[in-house]
Design an enzyme around this catalytic site. Structure first.
Site, PDB file in Angstrom:
ATOM      1  N   GLU A   1       0.822  -1.205   0.000  1.00  0.00           N
ATOM      2  CA  GLU A   1       0.000   0.000   0.000  1.00  0.00           C
ATOM      3  C   GLU A   1       0.872   1.278   0.000  1.00  0.00           C
ATOM      4  O   GLU A   1       0.500   2.285  -0.590  1.00  0.00           O
ATOM      5  CB  GLU A   1      -0.937  -0.043   1.214  1.00  0.00           C
TER       6      GLU A   1
ATOM      7  N   HIS B   1       3.784   1.774  -1.527  1.00  0.00           N
ATOM      8  CA  HIS B   1       4.172   2.088  -2.912  1.00  0.00           C
ATOM      9  C   HIS B   1       2.970   2.632  -3.692  1.00  0.00           C
ATOM     10  O   HIS B   1       3.102   3.563  -4.485  1.00  0.00           O
ATOM     11  CB  HIS B   1       4.610   0.811  -3.657  1.00  0.00           C
TER      12      HIS B   1
ATOM     13  N   GLY C   1       9.382   7.878  -0.935  1.00  0.00           N
ATOM     14  CA  GLY C   1       8.723   7.843   0.369  1.00  0.00           C
ATOM     15  C   GLY C   1       9.609   8.397   1.474  1.00  0.00           C
ATOM     16  O   GLY C   1      10.829   8.213   1.457  1.00  0.00           O
TER      17      GLY C   1
ATOM     18  N   ASP D   1      12.109   6.160   3.841  1.00  0.00           N
ATOM     19  CA  ASP D   1      13.536   6.076   3.523  1.00  0.00           C
ATOM     20  C   ASP D   1      14.087   7.494   3.463  1.00  0.00           C
ATOM     21  O   ASP D   1      14.481   7.987   2.392  1.00  0.00           O
ATOM     22  CB  ASP D   1      13.728   5.349   2.186  1.00  0.00           C
TER      23      ASP D   1
HETATM   24  O1  PAF Z   1      13.556   2.548  -2.225  1.00  0.00           O
HETATM   25  C1  PAF Z   1      13.760   1.634  -3.042  1.00  0.00           C
HETATM   26  O2  PAF Z   1      12.925   0.747  -3.215  1.00  0.00           O
HETATM   27  C2  PAF Z   1      15.067   1.599  -3.823  1.00  0.00           C
HETATM   28  O3  PAF Z   1      16.140   2.026  -3.058  1.00  0.00           O
HETATM   29  C3  PAF Z   1      15.000   2.380  -5.145  1.00  0.00           C
HETATM   30  C4  PAF Z   1      14.795   3.866  -4.916  1.00  0.00           C
HETATM   31  C5  PAF Z   1      13.879   1.845  -6.016  1.00  0.00           C
HETATM   32  C6  PAF Z   1      16.313   2.217  -5.915  1.00  0.00           C
HETATM   33  O4  PAF Z   1      16.577   0.881  -6.211  1.00  0.00           O
END
Ligand code: PAF
Length: 291
Positions: free
Chosen positions: A35, A37, A147, A150
């Protein structure tokens, strides 16, 4: 929804969209869409006319101790979820087209990786920046949404785009949380039932520090201790770090203000979980799913 695996075809699609006067939004993922993403896709939808989501498990951002081989994958589910959420294009390149030979030239994060996850995952952010700059060059989006969970990644990508004059706006979306506060992550699938029960202590700890800040605590060590105390109450949790840093330079703060970034990483069984807040906001600024 169109699915593309060839970088040149991807760039041609995006250029055709833009030459028709429409804007392109982009969400980079490593798949196993949850959810959180899908919320990034929603946000890209709100900001732009056509949305591209990429699925690529980037090998060069995993260290030798990391979980590349067991990283969860489910392309069928991802296709259905992205389509259902209204993505217009799914970019799913193979490793052989992204890295026809091992990349000798990589993007370095400099001092932005000196703290938080940087020293614990050597080479990780270099791998992230290298794949993200490649993806931005291939997709050429107007806006790319990342997001806030991270947070270090989002700050470093924002700085890369500014320092290297990449013509893409980086939009950082709030963290999506389960009803009990646990930040959504593909890695949550690694949690056993007992570990899943303990995991919300991470968000509770960050909120405890937020409340201490609201009540006037300004000593960084005391605020960090408030998080550690919550984490220590759950014996399954092994704390990797709790740090309070400036949200732009990512260097430790000596004088604490509401916009400092409080971030932590913990191990719970075989899962490594990260979370963070802007100190003055707590998790209230994030989006909590209803239980
Ligand atoms: O956050 C993630 O899923 C990964 O670090 C990303 C930004 C897709 C790069 O591989």
């Amino acid at each position: 929804m169109i699915e593309i695996s060839d970088p040149q075809q991807m760039r041609a699609w995006s250029r055709a969209v833009r030459s028709s006067g429409q804007t392109v939004g982009f969400v980079a993922t490593m798949g196993y869409l949850h959810e959180g993403h899908l919320h990034l896709i929603d946000r890209a939808r709100e900001r732009t006319d056509q949305v591209v989501a990429s699925i690529f498990v980037n090998p060069i951002q995993f260290g030798p101790q990391d979980d590349l081989l067991r990283y969860p994958r489910d392309l069928e589910h991802d296709r259905a979820a992205a389509l259902q959420r209204g993505a217009d294009c799914l970019f799913v390149p193979d490793e052989s087209v992204m890295y026809p030979s091992p990349p000798l030239v990589r993007v370095a994060p400099g001092s932005l990786a000196d703290h938080l996850c940087g020293p614990r995952r050597p080479g990780h952010f270099e791998g992230v920046l290298t794949v993200v700059i490649k993806l931005l060059h291939i997709v050429e989006p107007d806006v790319a949404v990342f997001g806030r969970k991270d947070a270090q990644q989002a700050v470093i990508i924002g700085r890369m785009v500014a320092d290297l004059n990449v013509p893409t706006e980086i939009d950082v979306a709030p963290t999506l949380r389960e009803a009990d506060g646990l930040a959504m992550s593909s890695r949550n699938v690694y949690l056993t039932e007992e570990e899943r029960r303990a995991a919300p202590a991470l968000a509770r700890g960050l909120d405890a520090a937020h409340r201490a800040f609201q009540s006037g605590t300004r000593d960084p060590e005391a605020l960090i201790a408030a998080v550690r105390q919550c984490l220590a109450a759950e014996p399954e949790i092994d704390t990797e770090y709790v740090e309070l840093v400036d949200q732009r330079s990512l260097q430790p703060v000596t004088s604490v203000t509401a916009d400092a970034l409080l971030a932590a990483a913990v191990h719970l069984g075989s899962a490594r979980l990260i979370d963070n807040i802007i100190l003055g906001e707590g998790t209230a600024a994030d989006i909590r799913l209803k239980g």
